[in-house]
Enzyme design. Sequence first.
Site, PDB file in Angstrom:
ATOM      1  N   LEU A   1      43.140  26.920  53.234  1.00 20.31           N
ATOM      2  CA  LEU A   1      44.245  26.884  52.384  1.00 20.31           C
ATOM      3  C   LEU A   1      44.772  25.375  52.001  1.00 20.31           C
ATOM      4  O   LEU A   1      45.543  25.324  51.313  1.00 20.31           O
ATOM      5  CB  LEU A   1      45.479  27.545  53.401  1.00 20.31           C
ATOM      6  CG  LEU A   1      45.377  28.976  53.537  1.00 20.31           C
ATOM      7  CD1 LEU A   1      46.518  29.661  54.343  1.00 20.31           C
ATOM      8  CD2 LEU A   1      45.119  29.915  52.356  1.00 20.31           C
ATOM      9  N   LYS A   2      44.138  24.486  52.260  1.00 18.13           N
ATOM     10  CA  LYS A   2      44.487  23.052  52.017  1.00 18.13           C
ATOM     11  C   LYS A   2      43.219  22.627  51.024  1.00 18.13           C
ATOM     12  O   LYS A   2      42.208  23.004  50.677  1.00 18.13           O
ATOM     13  CB  LYS A   2      44.447  21.798  53.104  1.00 18.13           C
ATOM     14  CG  LYS A   2      45.531  22.275  54.103  1.00 18.13           C
ATOM     15  CD  LYS A   2      46.809  22.076  53.751  1.00 18.13           C
ATOM     16  CE  LYS A   2      47.824  22.533  54.733  1.00 18.13           C
ATOM     17  NZ  LYS A   2      49.171  22.702  54.204  1.00 18.13           N
ATOM     18  N   LEU A   3      43.765  21.567  50.037  1.00 13.14           N
ATOM     19  CA  LEU A   3      42.761  20.975  49.295  1.00 13.14           C
ATOM     20  C   LEU A   3      41.917  20.037  49.992  1.00 13.14           C
ATOM     21  O   LEU A   3      42.014  19.377  50.860  1.00 13.14           O
ATOM     22  CB  LEU A   3      43.227  20.136  48.215  1.00 13.14           C
ATOM     23  CG  LEU A   3      43.638  20.655  46.955  1.00 13.14           C
ATOM     24  CD1 LEU A   3      44.259  19.580  46.158  1.00 13.14           C
ATOM     25  CD2 LEU A   3      42.493  21.340  46.259  1.00 13.14           C
TER      26      LEU A   3
ATOM     27  N   ASN B   1      36.116  36.586  57.445  1.00  9.78           N
ATOM     28  CA  ASN B   1      34.765  36.134  56.568  1.00  9.78           C
ATOM     29  C   ASN B   1      33.825  35.169  57.348  1.00  9.78           C
ATOM     30  O   ASN B   1      32.607  35.366  57.337  1.00  9.78           O
ATOM     31  CB  ASN B   1      35.137  35.581  55.129  1.00  9.78           C
ATOM     32  CG  ASN B   1      35.620  36.446  54.371  1.00  9.78           C
ATOM     33  OD1 ASN B   1      34.600  37.336  53.758  1.00  9.78           O
ATOM     34  ND2 ASN B   1      36.865  36.561  54.065  1.00  9.78           N
TER      35      ASN B   1
ATOM     36  N   GLY C   1      39.886  34.432  60.004  1.00  7.22           N
ATOM     37  CA  GLY C   1      38.456  34.058  60.097  1.00  7.22           C
ATOM     38  C   GLY C   1      37.642  35.525  59.927  1.00  7.22           C
ATOM     39  O   GLY C   1      36.562  35.383  60.543  1.00  7.22           O
TER      40      GLY C   1
ATOM     41  N   HIS D   1      37.234  33.949  47.139  1.00  5.67           N
ATOM     42  CA  HIS D   1      38.502  34.226  46.547  1.00  5.67           C
ATOM     43  C   HIS D   1      38.646  35.611  46.263  1.00  5.67           C
ATOM     44  O   HIS D   1      37.720  36.490  45.672  1.00  5.67           O
ATOM     45  CB  HIS D   1      38.698  33.579  45.221  1.00  5.67           C
ATOM     46  CG  HIS D   1      40.004  33.603  44.620  1.00  5.67           C
ATOM     47  ND1 HIS D   1      41.129  32.865  45.246  1.00  5.67           N
ATOM     48  CD2 HIS D   1      40.355  34.548  43.775  1.00  5.67           C
ATOM     49  CE1 HIS D   1      42.377  33.498  44.573  1.00  5.67           C
ATOM     50  NE2 HIS D   1      41.925  34.226  43.799  1.00  5.67           N
TER      51      HIS D   1
ATOM     52  N   GLU E   1      34.322  41.199  50.301  1.00  2.00           N
ATOM     53  CA  GLU E   1      33.931  39.969  50.532  1.00  2.00           C
ATOM     54  C   GLU E   1      33.066  39.718  51.982  1.00  2.00           C
ATOM     55  O   GLU E   1      32.308  38.836  51.967  1.00  2.00           O
ATOM     56  CB  GLU E   1      35.481  39.453  51.109  1.00  2.00           C
ATOM     57  CG  GLU E   1      36.637  39.046  49.953  1.00  2.00           C
ATOM     58  CD  GLU E   1      37.618  38.516  50.392  1.00  2.00           C
ATOM     59  OE1 GLU E   1      37.446  37.471  51.309  1.00  2.00           O
ATOM     60  OE2 GLU E   1      38.823  38.939  50.327  1.00  2.00           O
TER      61      GLU E   1
END
Length: 195
Positions: A83-85, A15, A13, A102, A172
Amino acid sequence: MPYRVAVAVSGRGSNLTALVDDLSTDDVARVVLAISDRQAPALAHAAARGIAAHRLDDYRDASEWMRLLDLARANLLVLAGYLKLVPSEVVGAWAGRIINIHPALLPLHGGSGMYGGRVHAAVLAAGDPHSGATVHLVDEIYDRGAVLGAGRVAVTAADTAETLAERVLAVEHRLLPAAVRAAAGAGRPVPFEFT
Ligand code: GRF
């Protein structure tokens, strides 16, 4: 009224916290919700900052996402190390209002399975002179939506995946707030300049 931002996270976390800290300097936008598919450290960081933090009962359940986003009256959904769709019904209903960050210069080194150290290792293996970070719109294919902005870093001969990751992460932490501020100004995610 500040633009209301929900952030989906799966990991440490950094970001999310960089975004929260940046947005705390004025009233342009606010992180109002953190969502995770797991008990991520990022959720604890959000809760410690007084932000509603929610671990999804079932990350595949679109109705749970929609309920949380509606309750928070979110204007924007940011994927910051999620990390999941995101369920396709959510991507459809929120088309044009979801962005992802990304850790490479898309369209290079993106796609399914390209996350964390693997991304930076791929940059080094390819011999790219530059890497960086990209913010893009989310559609139903990993890392393929329209690019809104990117920040570059030079790759040096001495770089390892770890040293490169560290410099990219610093970019980032400035790039994501810039993307959210541009979105807040326009009322929706838009292309933005970043230096
Ligand atoms: C970042 O490198 C981001 O670009 C990628 O996942 C990582 C998340 O890091 N999508 P953190 O959890 O924000 O520290």
